[in-house]
Write a protein that holds these residues in place. Structure first.
Motif, mmCIF file in Angstrom:
data_model
loop_
_atom_site.group_PDB
_atom_site.id
_atom_site.type_symbol
_atom_site.label_atom_id
_atom_site.label_comp_id
_atom_site.label_asym_id
_atom_site.label_seq_id
_atom_site.Cartn_x
_atom_site.Cartn_y
_atom_site.Cartn_z
ATOM 1 N N THR A 25 -8.115 9.922 3.632
ATOM 2 C CA THR A 25 -9.052 10.845 4.287
ATOM 3 C C THR A 25 -8.640 10.924 5.760
ATOM 4 O OG1 THR A 25 -10.655 9.134 4.916
ATOM 5 C CG2 THR A 25 -10.940 10.142 2.723
ATOM 6 N N PRO A 26 -9.152 11.889 6.510
ATOM 7 C CA PRO A 26 -8.741 12.048 7.914
ATOM 8 C C PRO A 26 -9.044 10.853 8.814
ATOM 9 C CG PRO A 26 -9.808 14.042 7.139
ATOM 10 C CD PRO A 26 -9.998 12.996 6.060
ATOM 11 N N GLU A 27 -9.927 9.960 8.402
ATOM 12 C CA GLU A 27 -10.296 8.828 9.251
ATOM 13 C C GLU A 27 -9.257 7.709 9.282
ATOM 14 O OE1 GLU A 27 -13.619 11.124 7.801
ATOM 15 O OE2 GLU A 27 -12.334 9.822 6.629
ATOM 16 N N TYR A 28 -8.259 7.775 8.412
ATOM 17 C CA TYR A 28 -7.247 6.723 8.338
ATOM 18 C C TYR A 28 -6.028 7.076 9.186
ATOM 19 C CZ TYR A 28 -9.493 4.621 4.212
ATOM 20 O OH TYR A 28 -10.355 4.016 3.345
ATOM 21 N N GLN A 29 -5.361 6.044 9.688
ATOM 22 C CA GLN A 29 -4.058 6.212 10.322
ATOM 23 C C GLN A 29 -3.041 5.426 9.502
ATOM 24 O OE1 GLN A 29 -4.449 2.792 13.805
ATOM 25 N NE2 GLN A 29 -4.207 4.863 14.455
ATOM 26 N N TYR A 30 -1.819 5.907 9.491
ATOM 27 C CA TYR A 30 -0.765 5.272 8.703
ATOM 28 C C TYR A 30 0.125 4.451 9.611
ATOM 29 C CZ TYR A 30 3.463 4.745 5.908
ATOM 30 O OH TYR A 30 4.541 4.229 5.244
ATOM 31 N N TRP A 31 0.306 3.183 9.261
ATOM 32 C CA TRP A 31 1.220 2.308 9.985
ATOM 33 C C TRP A 31 2.509 2.228 9.183
ATOM 34 C CZ3 TRP A 31 -1.154 -2.615 12.570
ATOM 35 C CH2 TRP A 31 -2.256 -2.250 13.348
ATOM 36 N N SER A 32 3.567 2.783 9.695
ATOM 37 C CA SER A 32 4.859 2.733 9.013
ATOM 38 C C SER A 32 5.441 1.333 9.179
ATOM 39 C CB SER A 32 5.800 3.794 9.601
ATOM 40 O OG SER A 32 7.049 3.727 8.951
ATOM 41 N N ARG A 33 5.140 0.480 8.217
ATOM 42 C CA ARG A 33 5.552 -0.918 8.260
ATOM 43 C C ARG A 33 6.034 -1.347 6.876
ATOM 44 N NH1 ARG A 33 4.244 0.646 12.558
ATOM 45 N NH2 ARG A 33 3.130 -0.411 14.227
ATOM 46 N N PRO A 34 7.302 -1.090 6.571
ATOM 47 C CA PRO A 34 7.796 -1.506 5.255
ATOM 48 C C PRO A 34 7.835 -3.020 5.123
ATOM 49 C CG PRO A 34 9.577 -0.565 6.585
ATOM 50 C CD PRO A 34 8.313 -0.429 7.385
ATOM 51 N N PHE A 35 7.552 -3.499 3.942
ATOM 52 C CA PHE A 35 7.620 -4.933 3.641
ATOM 53 C C PHE A 35 9.073 -5.231 3.298
ATOM 54 C CE2 PHE A 35 5.132 -8.664 1.920
ATOM 55 C CZ PHE A 35 6.238 -9.442 1.597
ATOM 56 N N ARG A 36 9.783 -5.846 4.204
ATOM 57 C CA ARG A 36 11.193 -6.174 3.987
ATOM 58 C C ARG A 36 11.290 -7.494 3.217
ATOM 59 N NH1 ARG A 36 13.024 -1.923 6.329
ATOM 60 N NH2 ARG A 36 12.585 -1.377 8.472
ATOM 61 N N GLY A 37 12.221 -7.553 2.277
ATOM 62 C CA GLY A 37 12.424 -8.779 1.531
ATOM 63 C C GLY A 37 11.559 -8.913 0.297
ATOM 64 N N TRP A 38 10.857 -7.860 -0.103
ATOM 65 C CA TRP A 38 10.033 -7.898 -1.304
ATOM 66 C C TRP A 38 10.939 -8.072 -2.516
ATOM 67 C CZ3 TRP A 38 4.740 -7.634 -1.926
ATOM 68 C CH2 TRP A 38 4.256 -7.399 -3.216
ATOM 69 N N THR A 39 10.562 -8.931 -3.394
ATOM 70 C CA THR A 39 11.290 -9.079 -4.653
ATOM 71 C C THR A 39 10.332 -8.805 -5.801
ATOM 72 O OG1 THR A 39 10.842 -11.453 -4.744
ATOM 73 C CG2 THR A 39 12.916 -10.781 -3.735
ATOM 74 N N SER A 40 10.866 -8.312 -6.887
ATOM 75 C CA SER A 40 10.053 -7.985 -8.047
ATOM 76 C C SER A 40 9.184 -9.181 -8.439
ATOM 77 C CB SER A 40 10.960 -7.601 -9.216
ATOM 78 O OG SER A 40 10.187 -7.336 -10.349
ATOM 79 N N GLY A 41 7.924 -8.905 -8.714
ATOM 80 C CA GLY A 41 7.018 -9.965 -9.134
ATOM 81 C C GLY A 41 6.221 -10.596 -8.015
#
Length: 119
Positions: free
Chosen positions: A86-102
């Motif tokens: 919704t318009p009240e949210y802001q997006y923080w471009s912060r990828p989770f680096r090092g994520w592994t499946s599971g």
């Protein structure tokens, strides 16, 4: 898998979750450390391929930081006004680096705590 699994794991941590019609898993979160310590915020995540892939960067309500657009570094760079879920949210471009499946919602919650721990 996907958003339902993310919701289930967040719920198992005692977080009340709900789903926006546009595929965002939402929950209230009390910031544990840093500048916004003690403040209750809402976080919206898209976990369409969770736990294979992490959710994209968090959408946060209310706006905590100024909109800065692309570029820059954490904490002030990469804050976008995408108006979703919704318009009240802001997006923080912060990828989770090092994520592994599971990996789990616990891993993502720890990541969120580090993102919010700044002065």
């Amino acid at each position: 898998m996907g958003n339902q699994e993310l919701m289930s794991q967040l719920h198992s941590k005692g977080l009340e979750t709900w789903m926006h019609t546009n595929n965002f898993v939402c929950f209230k979160f009390i910031v544990p450390l840093g500048r916004f310590k003690g403040q209750e915020i809402e976080i919206a995540l898209q976990g369409l391929q969770f736990p294979l892939l992490p959710p994209s960067g968090p959408h946060i309500k209310p706006h905590l930081l100024p909109i800065s657009g692309g570029g820059g570094v954490h904490p002030f760079g990469g804050i976008h006004d995408r108006k979703v879920p919704t318009p009240e949210y802001q997006y923080w471009s912060r990828p989770f680096r090092g994520w592994t499946s599971g990996m789990t919602a616990d891993d993502y919650l720890a990541f969120l705590r580090t993102l919010l721990d700044f002065e």
